[in-house]
Design a protein around this motif. Sequence first.
Motif, short mmCIF file in Angstrom:
data_model
loop_
_atom_site.label_atom_id
_atom_site.label_comp_id
_atom_site.label_asym_id
_atom_site.label_seq_id
_atom_site.Cartn_x
_atom_site.Cartn_y
_atom_site.Cartn_z
N TRP A 43 0.84 -1.20 0.00
CA TRP A 43 0.00 0.00 0.00
C TRP A 43 0.88 1.25 0.00
O TRP A 43 1.93 1.28 0.63
N THR A 44 0.42 2.25 -0.71
CA THR A 44 1.13 3.52 -0.75
C THR A 44 0.91 4.28 0.55
O THR A 44 -0.02 4.00 1.30
N SER A 45 1.77 5.27 0.79
CA SER A 45 1.62 6.12 1.97
C SER A 45 1.95 7.55 1.59
O SER A 45 2.93 7.81 0.88
N PRO A 46 1.12 8.51 2.04
CA PRO A 46 1.39 9.91 1.72
C PRO A 46 2.58 10.44 2.50
O PRO A 46 2.89 9.96 3.59
N ILE A 47 3.26 11.41 1.93
CA ILE A 47 4.41 12.03 2.56
C ILE A 47 3.94 13.28 3.30
O ILE A 47 3.22 14.11 2.74
N GLU A 48 4.35 13.42 4.56
CA GLU A 48 3.96 14.57 5.37
C GLU A 48 4.74 15.82 4.95
O GLU A 48 5.92 15.72 4.63
N PRO A 49 4.10 17.01 4.96
CA PRO A 49 2.65 17.20 5.17
C PRO A 49 1.87 16.70 3.96
O PRO A 49 2.33 16.83 2.82
N ILE A 50 0.72 16.11 4.22
CA ILE A 50 -0.06 15.49 3.15
C ILE A 50 -0.50 16.55 2.13
O ILE A 50 -1.05 17.59 2.50
N HIS A 51 -0.26 16.27 0.88
CA HIS A 51 -0.62 17.21 -0.19
C HIS A 51 -2.13 17.21 -0.38
O HIS A 51 -2.79 16.18 -0.21
N PRO A 52 -2.72 18.37 -0.75
CA PRO A 52 -4.17 18.43 -0.98
C PRO A 52 -4.69 17.39 -1.97
O PRO A 52 -5.83 16.93 -1.84
N LEU A 53 -3.88 17.00 -2.94
CA LEU A 53 -4.33 16.00 -3.91
C LEU A 53 -4.67 14.67 -3.24
O LEU A 53 -5.45 13.89 -3.78
N ARG A 54 -4.12 14.44 -2.06
CA ARG A 54 -4.34 13.18 -1.37
C ARG A 54 -5.33 13.28 -0.22
O ARG A 54 -5.68 12.24 0.38
N MET A 55 -5.81 14.50 0.11
CA MET A 55 -6.65 14.61 1.31
C MET A 55 -7.87 15.50 1.20
O MET A 55 -8.67 15.55 2.11
N PHE A 56 -8.07 16.21 0.08
CA PHE A 56 -9.26 17.05 -0.01
C PHE A 56 -9.93 16.92 -1.37
O PHE A 56 -9.29 17.05 -2.41
N PRO A 57 -11.26 16.69 -1.37
CA PRO A 57 -12.11 16.49 -0.19
C PRO A 57 -12.08 15.06 0.34
O PRO A 57 -12.67 14.77 1.37
N ASN A 58 -11.40 14.15 -0.40
CA ASN A 58 -11.38 12.74 -0.01
C ASN A 58 -9.99 12.35 0.49
O ASN A 58 -8.98 12.63 -0.18
N LEU A 59 -9.92 11.73 1.66
CA LEU A 59 -8.66 11.20 2.15
C LEU A 59 -8.43 9.88 1.42
O LEU A 59 -9.15 8.90 1.64
N LEU A 60 -7.42 9.85 0.56
CA LEU A 60 -7.24 8.75 -0.37
C LEU A 60 -6.25 7.71 0.15
O LEU A 60 -5.29 8.03 0.85
N SER A 61 -6.49 6.47 -0.22
CA SER A 61 -5.59 5.37 0.06
C SER A 61 -5.63 4.43 -1.14
O SER A 61 -6.70 4.13 -1.66
N CYS A 62 -4.47 3.98 -1.59
CA CYS A 62 -4.46 3.10 -2.76
C CYS A 62 -3.28 2.14 -2.69
O CYS A 62 -2.29 2.39 -2.01
N GLY A 63 -3.39 1.04 -3.41
CA GLY A 63 -2.35 0.04 -3.43
C GLY A 63 -1.22 0.39 -4.40
O GLY A 63 -1.32 1.32 -5.21
#
Length: 332
Positions: free
Chosen positions: A131-151
């Motif tokens: 599974w992928t993991s976002p890099i902090e601080p999480i970019h808007p593309l990965r958290m607004f409006p949907n907090l995304l998670s993908c393989g």
Amino acid sequence: MNSCILAVVFLATSQVAILENSKKGPKEFDDGFAALKVETEKFGDTDEEIARFVESIDRFSLAISGPLFTYQKDPKFDAAAIRAWIEKGGVLFMTDGSYPNSRAFLEAIDPALGGLKDGKCTSSQWAVKGWTSPIEPIHPLRMFPNLLSCGDSWPHFEPVAEGSKWRAILNCSEGKPVTYIQELGKGAVVTTCLRHRDARTLENLMSYVTLKKAGLSVARFSVTEDRPGPGRLEMSFRDAAPAGATLVYELTQTNGAKATFPIPIEGTTAAADFNVSLRGETDYALYLDVNGARQRLFSHRSVLPPLLAVGPNAYRGILSTKRRVKDVAFPV
């Protein structure tokens, strides 16, 4: 030789160009955009058609390329015009960008968009995915409006050289970058090893473009889950909002009943309490309003239940079968 195809998408909030390889996934984004109620129009990939696209490029806020775009193909296009469009605020999003032939399209636009090297994941092949993991601080593309998670998929990028303008925003399970972003003037270029064809990811992308055009980048977002009664929406930005900018949270029932909640932006923060009294099928939407010009950031539909349902027991086994009544329920 594979051919590519250019499609133009018309949205209520922006216009999006989708560039796809016609033999390898011409319908790549159809389901995602259909879920967002977005219509598309497709064009051929001749040099003349691409030139026609470039001539009208200022109509678009976003361009997305699909899998194997420009793979084994060297299309003729006005690179300077595309660069100027990005610098003025356009966003170019390249999916399936692990192939050097596809990334050559980016490097032709600007040499600074080159320098990426691809690799292969050893622990996330088709049989065993991580599974992928976002890099902090999480970019808007990965958290607004949907907090995304993908393989994962099979490829990743290698870390860029020191001094590169690329910024990694998503890692694979092995800790290698799979998505990079680079600011270019007022716009940006994003390239990813992944496909990103689902509606939630596309909605994030379009919201990012809308906010970026207003000079805004989301740092944090939270809102009460869809339900009757009191709620609260909070949103913060990395920079102060422009003068005249506000948010509008709007709920609309299918019968036309509507509840509108203005949410002022003060500096870098927008927050407000609200109370939902609507019931039944209800469309939720958040808008950015800048001096009367409103653009949608997200929308979805929920079914709001009645406050209370009462189901009195039937008298079974006491009364005759002719006098038995069915269980009933009614809203209060």
